[in-house]
Write a protein that holds these residues in place. Structure first.
Motif, short mmCIF file in Angstrom:
data_model
loop_
_atom_site.label_atom_id
_atom_site.label_comp_id
_atom_site.label_asym_id
_atom_site.label_seq_id
_atom_site.Cartn_x
_atom_site.Cartn_y
_atom_site.Cartn_z
N TRP A 67 3.36 -2.83 -11.87
CA TRP A 67 2.93 -1.65 -12.62
C TRP A 67 1.44 -1.39 -12.45
CZ3 TRP A 67 5.83 -2.78 -17.83
CH2 TRP A 67 7.17 -2.40 -17.71
N PHE A 68 0.63 -2.43 -12.51
CA PHE A 68 -0.81 -2.24 -12.32
C PHE A 68 -1.10 -1.69 -10.92
CE2 PHE A 68 -1.96 -5.41 -15.83
CZ PHE A 68 -2.49 -4.42 -16.66
N LYS A 69 -0.41 -2.17 -9.92
CA LYS A 69 -0.59 -1.65 -8.56
C LYS A 69 -0.24 -0.16 -8.49
CE LYS A 69 0.15 -5.74 -5.68
NZ LYS A 69 0.98 -6.28 -4.59
N GLU A 70 0.83 0.23 -9.17
CA GLU A 70 1.24 1.63 -9.17
C GLU A 70 0.19 2.52 -9.85
OE1 GLU A 70 5.13 1.63 -11.00
OE2 GLU A 70 6.04 0.63 -9.25
N ILE A 71 -0.34 2.06 -10.97
CA ILE A 71 -1.37 2.83 -11.67
C ILE A 71 -2.60 2.97 -10.78
CG2 ILE A 71 -2.98 2.80 -13.63
CD1 ILE A 71 -0.71 1.41 -15.26
N TYR A 72 -3.03 1.88 -10.18
CA TYR A 72 -4.21 1.91 -9.32
C TYR A 72 -4.02 2.89 -8.16
CZ TYR A 72 -8.20 0.20 -6.65
OH TYR A 72 -9.40 0.12 -5.97
N LYS A 73 -2.86 2.83 -7.53
CA LYS A 73 -2.60 3.71 -6.39
C LYS A 73 -2.57 5.17 -6.82
CE LYS A 73 0.03 4.32 -2.25
NZ LYS A 73 0.81 3.63 -1.26
N CYS A 74 -2.09 5.44 -8.00
CA CYS A 74 -2.05 6.81 -8.50
C CYS A 74 -3.44 7.43 -8.55
CB CYS A 74 -1.41 6.82 -9.89
SG CYS A 74 -1.25 8.46 -10.60
N TYR A 75 -4.44 6.66 -8.95
CA TYR A 75 -5.80 7.19 -9.09
C TYR A 75 -6.61 7.10 -7.81
CZ TYR A 75 -4.98 7.66 -14.04
OH TYR A 75 -4.46 8.04 -15.25
N THR A 76 -6.33 6.13 -6.98
CA THR A 76 -7.19 5.90 -5.81
C THR A 76 -6.51 6.22 -4.48
OG1 THR A 76 -6.51 3.60 -5.49
CG2 THR A 76 -8.35 4.01 -7.05
N GLY A 77 -5.20 6.23 -4.48
CA GLY A 77 -4.47 6.40 -3.23
C GLY A 77 -4.44 5.13 -2.39
N GLN A 78 -4.97 4.04 -2.94
CA GLN A 78 -5.06 2.77 -2.20
C GLN A 78 -4.15 1.72 -2.81
OE1 GLN A 78 -9.19 1.75 -2.53
NE2 GLN A 78 -9.87 3.44 -1.24
N ASP A 79 -3.71 0.82 -1.94
CA ASP A 79 -2.93 -0.32 -2.39
C ASP A 79 -3.86 -1.48 -2.73
OD1 ASP A 79 -0.32 0.78 -2.00
OD2 ASP A 79 -0.52 0.44 0.15
N ILE A 80 -3.45 -2.27 -3.68
CA ILE A 80 -4.16 -3.52 -4.00
C ILE A 80 -3.31 -4.65 -3.45
CG2 ILE A 80 -4.99 -5.09 -5.79
CD1 ILE A 80 -5.08 -2.77 -7.72
#
Length: 156
Positions: A67-80
């Motif tokens: 879920w945290f990865k999905e939230i991050y990608k939503c705002y940055t377009g990048q994968d963690i």
């Protein structure tokens, strides 16, 4: 910026969002480290009940990381990408490992409150709220395991 932001609340700033995104990157790695630690705890667990409780917590940590990865990608377009590079320090005992896990869960609650405050999207705030309540539930379960195992040691 991707179209993840609504005007809901508007009680955040871009600085708060950037802080949340930086903490999300840390949280992804923290959740991975917890998962590795809990895999080890499952091996050490003295009873089936202990194993089942820790397994359920470990599985939640995997979900949180996703879920945290999905939230991050939503705002940055990048994968963690999380790694297994942090050196695992073998605990002195099962009890010490449970105690460390308990306080780790409580520490996560503090970090995740800050993450939640900086997210502008209500849906994502609700996801982080679910993660927060899971972490509190985990701390309670670890407290139970600690109490049960210390009382067994005392009685034997």
């Amino acid at each position: 910026m991707y179209n993840c932001c609504s005007n809901y609340g508007m009680d955040f700033t871009r600085k708060d969002l950037q802080r949340s995104l930086a903490l999300i990157k840390e949280a992804v790695q923290d959740e991975r480290n917890d998962e590795l630690t809990y895999d080890y705890l499952i091996k050490l667990a003295p009873t089936r009940e202990d194993k089942e409780i820790i397994t359920s917590i470990r599985d939640d940590e995997r979900k949180h990381r996703r879920w945290f990865k999905e939230i991050y990608k939503c705002y940055t377009g990048q994968d963690i990408e999380s790694t297994d590079e942090e050196k695992f320090i073998k605990p002195k005992s099962y009890i010490d490992a449970i105690r460390k896990a308990l306080f780790g869960e409580l520490s996560a609650v503090e970090k995740y409150r800050i993450i939640r405050m900086g997210l502008p999207n209500r849906y994502q705030r609700d996801i982080v709220f679910e993660i927060l309540t899971d972490e509190m539930k985990h701390a309670t379960k670890y407290n139970y395991l600690l109490t049960m195992n210390l009382s067994k040691r005392k009685n034997s």
